[in-house]
Design an enzyme around this catalytic site. Structure first.
Site, short mmCIF file in Angstrom:
data_model
loop_
_atom_site.label_atom_id
_atom_site.label_comp_id
_atom_site.label_asym_id
_atom_site.label_seq_id
_atom_site.Cartn_x
_atom_site.Cartn_y
_atom_site.Cartn_z
N THR A 157 35.14 113.88 57.58
CA THR A 157 33.96 114.61 57.12
C THR A 157 32.87 114.60 58.18
OG1 THR A 157 34.46 114.22 54.81
CG2 THR A 157 32.15 114.65 55.33
N ARG A 240 30.08 104.81 47.73
CA ARG A 240 30.33 104.97 46.29
C ARG A 240 29.02 105.04 45.49
NH1 ARG A 240 35.68 100.96 46.34
NH2 ARG A 240 36.94 102.50 47.42
N ARG A 265 20.29 133.58 26.28
CA ARG A 265 21.43 134.47 26.02
C ARG A 265 21.54 134.78 24.52
NH1 ARG A 265 24.65 138.46 27.76
NH2 ARG A 265 26.81 138.24 27.04
N GLN A 276 26.09 125.91 16.60
CA GLN A 276 26.26 124.46 16.68
C GLN A 276 27.25 124.06 17.78
OE1 GLN A 276 28.01 122.09 13.40
NE2 GLN A 276 25.91 121.34 13.12
N GLY A 340 31.48 134.01 31.05
CA GLY A 340 32.02 134.67 32.25
C GLY A 340 31.13 134.44 33.46
N GLU A 363 36.47 108.50 48.91
CA GLU A 363 35.97 107.11 48.86
C GLU A 363 36.69 106.31 47.77
OE1 GLU A 363 34.51 107.20 51.36
OE2 GLU A 363 33.18 108.95 51.47
C1 LIG Z 1 36.94 116.56 51.15
C2 LIG Z 1 37.43 115.21 51.58
C3 LIG Z 1 36.68 114.49 52.51
C4 LIG Z 1 37.13 113.22 52.94
N1 LIG Z 1 36.40 112.55 53.90
C5 LIG Z 1 36.94 111.43 54.47
C6 LIG Z 1 36.30 110.81 55.59
O1 LIG Z 1 35.23 111.21 56.04
N2 LIG Z 1 36.93 109.74 56.15
C7 LIG Z 1 38.11 109.26 55.69
O2 LIG Z 1 38.60 108.29 56.26
N3 LIG Z 1 38.71 109.81 54.61
C8 LIG Z 1 38.16 110.89 53.99
N4 LIG Z 1 38.79 111.49 52.92
C9 LIG Z 1 40.06 110.93 52.45
C10 LIG Z 1 39.98 110.33 51.05
O3 LIG Z 1 39.27 109.13 51.06
C11 LIG Z 1 41.43 110.21 50.55
O4 LIG Z 1 41.89 111.53 50.28
C12 LIG Z 1 41.54 109.35 49.31
O5 LIG Z 1 41.25 108.01 49.60
C13 LIG Z 1 42.94 109.44 48.69
O6 LIG Z 1 43.94 109.29 49.64
P1 LIG Z 1 45.14 110.37 49.69
O7 LIG Z 1 44.53 111.71 49.72
O8 LIG Z 1 46.04 110.01 50.81
O9 LIG Z 1 45.89 110.23 48.31
P2 LIG Z 1 47.07 109.19 47.97
O10 LIG Z 1 46.67 107.81 48.35
O11 LIG Z 1 48.35 109.71 48.52
O12 LIG Z 1 47.10 109.30 46.41
C14 LIG Z 1 47.80 110.35 45.70
C15 LIG Z 1 47.70 110.04 44.22
O13 LIG Z 1 48.32 108.77 43.94
C16 LIG Z 1 47.41 107.93 43.28
N5 LIG Z 1 47.62 106.54 43.69
C17 LIG Z 1 47.77 106.04 44.95
N6 LIG Z 1 47.89 104.71 44.92
C18 LIG Z 1 47.83 104.34 43.61
C19 LIG Z 1 47.89 103.08 42.91
N7 LIG Z 1 47.99 101.93 43.57
N8 LIG Z 1 47.78 103.10 41.58
C20 LIG Z 1 47.64 104.28 40.91
N9 LIG Z 1 47.57 105.48 41.49
C21 LIG Z 1 47.66 105.52 42.83
C22 LIG Z 1 46.03 108.43 43.73
O14 LIG Z 1 45.02 108.04 42.83
C23 LIG Z 1 46.25 109.92 43.73
O15 LIG Z 1 46.14 110.42 42.43
C24 LIG Z 1 38.33 112.70 52.42
C25 LIG Z 1 39.05 113.43 51.47
C26 LIG Z 1 38.61 114.67 51.05
C27 LIG Z 1 39.42 115.43 50.04
#
Ligand SMILES: Cc1cc2nc3c(=O)[nH]c(=O)nc-3n(C[C@H](O)[C@H](O)[C@H](O)COP(=O)(O)OP(=O)(O)OC[C@H]3O[C@@H](n4cnc5c(N)ncnc54)[C@H](O)[C@@H]3O)c2cc1C
Length: 412
Positions: A157, A240, A265, A276, A340, A363
């Protein structure tokens, strides 16, 4: 117990609201339509941030920041979160772990970043290291006079506007030797691999970077070998809390918009708010926000008083989980109330609904927050969440004697 905001806090809140409405709101549609803001707009907002005194709220005045407490940062972030397109990211929060930098590193990186002259990005995530950063394959090997870095980072990011990146790597490829390095983007071997498109249209991008034999000096390690995870964890706590505050702000704006629309509206000869079904949605939205905001203010205040890093980490997870899920429910109802029109990108409720989806992912996903929370319950007891220790740190409670310790219910 007095929950009243001090005069200074009320003034900060009003100033943050005015900044958001006067400086950020006018660029929301530019950001939405162009999938980002122009360099000219970025420059204009950067100057405004300096003029309003909001640069680097999270760093000390000696380092060129504002020295805001966590509670003050929460008041600011809540207002910023009302803006769509993450334009709030034009107000920079240099990464928290840089406060552990050496004086030379501070002079080269932190201080100019606080002053708005440089910009950092923080890179942990990789193709195979997401929720489980221990899988990080980026490595740093010792070479004469420094370190050679090889690897790839995803979702960086603000990587498009940053001029250096804090790269989380494993020394010798060993997860026990995690470390964070200052890597200037203009070094040979640093390349943008790809800049994917996302659901949102945020002010800045999240490129993927490759690091091929990038050589940095000895002095470019932040902290020591083995401290990488602690640095990154500290970054998570701050990030966070910021997310939670912005989610509350986003939910409030979406509800204000829905409330206004429902009053104006007319269908079936009456304002829709008199049905309600609509009234009850607004009631639920208001109560959801009230509960989340109460938790946000309480924990922000407590974290300012507490030196218990583990408890702060545990509480930041609960807060991020609750507020990010809350804003999803609230924005979804706001879209429904606008019918809409709620599905049109020109409406703030539509953008907030889309923008805040990522808050359940970045995060640490909601599932990972639950993993942290359930782990804390197992290790320290349910009372970490259900008790009421207040602002005192575990050490302070311990020092106060057995009655206070019993009341605290959690020793460390
Ligand atoms: C717009 C955007 C900006 C970001 N910016 C940054 C940044 O600046 N720097 C950076 O370092 N990262 C960044 N990230 C990365 C972000 O922190 C990760 O996408 C996130 O931590 C999840 O990792 P992953 O996408 O690999 O998902 P995965 O770890 O592959 O997870 C996939 C799914 O499995 C689930 N899962 C994984 N492990 C477990 C477990 N132990 N128990 C239960 N469920 C589990 C997850 O919750 C998720 O639903 C960014 C992501 C996005 C989308």
């Amino acid at each position: 117990m007095d929950f009243t905001l001090s005069k200074a806090h009320q003034e900060l809140q009003a100033k943050a609201q005015a900044f958001t409405e006067q400086v950020l709101f006018p660029h929301e549609m530019e950001c939405e339509e162009n999938d980002g803001i122009s360099p000219a707009t970025h420059k204009k907002i950067t100057q405004a941030v300096l003029d309003w005194g909001f640069n680097a709220p999270n760093h000390s005045k000696e380092d060129g920041g504002q020295g805001f407490t966590i509670f003050e940062q929460t008041l600011l972030n809540e207002q910023l979160g009302r803006a769509t397109g993450a334009i709030w990211d034009a107000l920079w929060y240099p990464s928290y772990p840089m406060r552990f930098a050496t004086p030379e590193q501070k002079a080269q990186y932190l201080i100019p970043t606080c002053q708005g002259k440089r910009r950092d990005a923080y890179a942990i995530t990789e193709a195979n290291a997401g929720s489980d950063p221990a899988q990080c394959a980026t490595r740093a090997d010792k070479v004469a006079g420094g370190w050679r870095i090889n690897g790839e980072k995803w979702f960086v990011t603000v990587g498009d506007v940053a001029d250096y990146i804090l790269v989380h790597a494993h020394v010798d490829g060993d997860p026990d030797k995690s470390a964070v390095f200052f890597v200037d983007k203009n070094l040979p071997g640093v390349e943008v691999k790809r800049t994917p498109l996302y659901t949102h249209h945020f002010a800045f991008k999240h490129p993927e970077f490759t690091f091929k034999d990038v050589v940095v000096g000895e002095d470019k390690m932040l902290g020591k070998i083995g401290e990488g995870y602690q640095m990154t964890k500290d970054w998570f706590v701050e990030a966070r809390l910021g997310i939670a505050a912005r989610c509350v702000g986003g939910a409030i704006r979406a509800t204000e918009e829905a409330n206004k629309y429902a009053a104006e509206r007319i269908q079936f000869g009456q304002p829709i708010r008199d049905f309600q079904a609509i009234e009850f949605m607004l009631a639920d939205m208001a109560v959801e926000i009230m509960a989340a905001k109460s938790l946000l203010y309480r924990l922000s205040w407590e974290i300012d008083q507490s030196t218990d890093r583990k408890r702060n980490h545990a509480h930041a997870s609960a807060l991020k989980l609750h507020c990010s899920e809350m804003v999803g429910r609230v924005c979804d109802r706001a879209v429904q109330i606008l019918g809409g029109r709620g599905y049109m990108r020109e409406q703030p409720v539509e953008r907030l609904w889309r923008d805040t989806r990522v808050d359940r992912i970045w995060e640490g996903t909601s599932e990972i927050q639950r993993v942290v929370i359930s782990g804390q319950i197992k290790k320290r007891g349910l009372d970490v969440y259900t008790g009421w220790q207040g602002g005192a740190s575990a050490a302070q409670v311990q020092a106060a004697g057995p009655v206070a310790t019993a009341l605290a219910g959690v020793a460390n």
